[in-house]
Design a protein around this motif. Structure first.
Motif, PDB file in Angstrom:
ATOM      1  N   UNK A   1       0.823  -1.207   0.000  1.00  0.00           N
ATOM      2  CA  UNK A   1       0.000   0.000   0.000  1.00  0.00           C
ATOM      3  C   UNK A   1       0.859   1.258   0.000  1.00  0.00           C
ATOM      4  N   UNK A   2       1.936   1.213   0.792  1.00  0.00           N
ATOM      5  CA  UNK A   2       2.858   2.363   0.863  1.00  0.00           C
ATOM      6  C   UNK A   2       3.543   2.588  -0.486  1.00  0.00           C
ATOM      7  N   UNK A   3       3.935   1.488  -1.135  1.00  0.00           N
ATOM      8  CA  UNK A   3       4.586   1.577  -2.442  1.00  0.00           C
ATOM      9  C   UNK A   3       3.637   2.155  -3.481  1.00  0.00           C
ATOM     10  N   UNK A   4       2.360   1.699  -3.445  1.00  0.00           N
ATOM     11  CA  UNK A   4       1.358   2.190  -4.397  1.00  0.00           C
ATOM     12  C   UNK A   4       1.074   3.672  -4.160  1.00  0.00           C
ATOM     13  N   UNK A   5       1.009   4.078  -2.874  1.00  0.00           N
ATOM     14  CA  UNK A   5       0.770   5.486  -2.542  1.00  0.00           C
ATOM     15  C   UNK A   5       1.916   6.368  -3.047  1.00  0.00           C
ATOM     16  N   UNK A   6       3.145   5.857  -2.905  1.00  0.00           N
ATOM     17  CA  UNK A   6       4.328   6.594  -3.379  1.00  0.00           C
ATOM     18  C   UNK A   6       4.299   6.759  -4.894  1.00  0.00           C
TER      19      UNK A   6
ATOM     20  N   UNK B   1       4.040  10.229  -6.981  1.00  0.00           N
ATOM     21  CA  UNK B   1       5.021  10.576  -8.008  1.00  0.00           C
ATOM     22  C   UNK B   1       4.341  10.892  -9.334  1.00  0.00           C
ATOM     23  N   UNK B   2       3.334  10.085  -9.684  1.00  0.00           N
ATOM     24  CA  UNK B   2       2.598  10.308 -10.936  1.00  0.00           C
ATOM     25  C   UNK B   2       1.861  11.646 -10.906  1.00  0.00           C
ATOM     26  N   UNK B   3       1.278  11.977  -9.764  1.00  0.00           N
ATOM     27  CA  UNK B   3       0.577  13.257  -9.630  1.00  0.00           C
ATOM     28  C   UNK B   3       1.540  14.426  -9.780  1.00  0.00           C
ATOM     29  N   UNK B   4       2.730  14.283  -9.175  1.00  0.00           N
ATOM     30  CA  UNK B   4       3.744  15.347  -9.297  1.00  0.00           C
ATOM     31  C   UNK B   4       4.202  15.508 -10.736  1.00  0.00           C
ATOM     32  N   UNK B   5       4.362  14.391 -11.440  1.00  0.00           N
ATOM     33  CA  UNK B   5       4.777  14.450 -12.849  1.00  0.00           C
ATOM     34  C   UNK B   5       3.734  15.167 -13.699  1.00  0.00           C
ATOM     35  N   UNK B   6       2.467  14.877 -13.414  1.00  0.00           N
ATOM     36  CA  UNK B   6       1.388  15.531 -14.165  1.00  0.00           C
ATOM     37  C   UNK B   6       1.285  17.007 -13.784  1.00  0.00           C
ATOM     38  N   UNK B   7       1.389  17.290 -12.495  1.00  0.00           N
ATOM     39  CA  UNK B   7       1.260  18.662 -12.016  1.00  0.00           C
ATOM     40  C   UNK B   7       2.368  19.570 -12.542  1.00  0.00           C
ATOM     41  N   UNK B   8       3.610  19.065 -12.544  1.00  0.00           N
ATOM     42  CA  UNK B   8       4.755  19.877 -12.956  1.00  0.00           C
ATOM     43  C   UNK B   8       5.277  19.465 -14.339  1.00  0.00           C
TER      44      UNK B   8
END
Length: 312
Positions: A6-11, A15-22
């Protein structure tokens, strides 16, 4: 186990959200990253030539391995001590002169209150940075040539002996540092000027109310604010301490000055391209780079311990 997944999936999601955001920032950085990859990291495979007897007929892959042969040859060479001493001394000399000089020059520029005068002075000081060392050498030879140079012509007319500024082993390093300071002083002061513009003006106003003189303000407010910038630039210079500007030395170097002016960069060019000793000079340059890396790591640790300022 489930918690780890779960922790790995959350990470990964974060990361994917940050890539999309920036994403636009990463797209802007992409050309620079590609440049580093293609021109800096991919060619590093050629370092293996230092451990081979390279033959242009066989190529890098097929050339036979010889281990540390070329490094042993370098350490046993008479040139090694000369190159190491000249490279270290010239760079330390440059850093010792340029670091305080750039800081003082930035303080002097910052003290000019007239905007137009300040801009003119900055433009004049920045201009030499954009001249190549070939142009700089042409100017300096016109000024300091033993017999046709302007300065020596004046000395001859005054009944004095001409001075060999550029061909004397005793003055060679000093002249290089002087010419380098003239060329790069204005450019080197830019970062200090940026740091000065970031100092809170309320500190100066409070010091003024307390009756502090200009010297006191500089010593107790300005200088402490510049120390982090100075330390960072100093560490960067130490990281490049073994890579004296090739062009700067090469345009003035001649066989008479080899013992006092020859550095690793000019030696690699002369022996590697001039004599075709590619494996040997690759080993020389690899050793040169590793020494610079070690000095940077040591200096960074010392700086972090003493000033709490570091590159990482």
């Amino acid at each position: 186990m489930a918690n780890k997944q779960l922790h790995k999936k959350a990470t990964q999601d974060s990361l994917l959200k940050d890539l999309i955001k920036y994403r636009w920032i990463y797209i802007l950085a992409l050309p620079g990253l590609l440049y580093l990859l293609v021109f800096k990291y991919v060619p590093m495979y050629g370092v293996t030539v230092a451990f081979k007897d390279y033959s242009s007929r066989l190529g890098i892959l097929q050339s036979p391995w010889v281990g540390m042969k070329h490094f042993m040859r370098l350490f046993a060479s008479r040139d090694f001590a000369i190159l190491l001493k000249n490279t270290l001394f010239l760079n330390v000399y440059k850093i010792a002169v340029m670091t305080p000089l750039a800081m003082v020059f930035a303080l002097c520029l910052n003290a000019i209150r007239n905007v137009y005068t300040k801009r003119i002075m900055q433009t004049i000081s920045y201009f030499p940075h954009f001249l190549s060392w070939v142009v700089i050498s042409g100017i300096t030879f016109q000024l300091f040539s033993p017999y046709s140079g302007t300065l020596n012509q004046i000395l001859i007319k005054l009944g004095m002996q001409p001075m060999t500024f550029l061909s004397s082993p005793k003055s060679f390093k000093t002249m290089l540092v002087v010419f380098g300071a003239w060329k790069e002083l204005g450019w080197a002061s830019i970062i200090y000027l940026a740091a000065l513009s970031g100092i809170n003006t309320e500190l100066y106003e409070a010091a003024q109310i307390d009756g502090a003189s200009k010297l006191r303000k500089t010593w107790h407010i300005t200088m402490p604010a510049l120390i982090p910038t100075m330390v960072t630039l100093l560490l960067i210079d130490i990281g490049r301490i073994m890579s004296v500007g090739f062009e700067q030395v090469y345009v003035y170097l001649n066989p008479i000055l080899y013992e006092k002016g020859d550095v690793f960069a000019t030696y690699v060019y002369r022996v590697g391209l001039g004599q075709g000793k590619f494996s040997y000079t690759t080993a020389v340059e690899l050793f040169n780079t590793m020494i610079g890396l070690v000095l940077l790591v040591v200096a960074n640790k010392i700086s972090k311990r003493l000033t709490e300022e570091s590159l990482w």
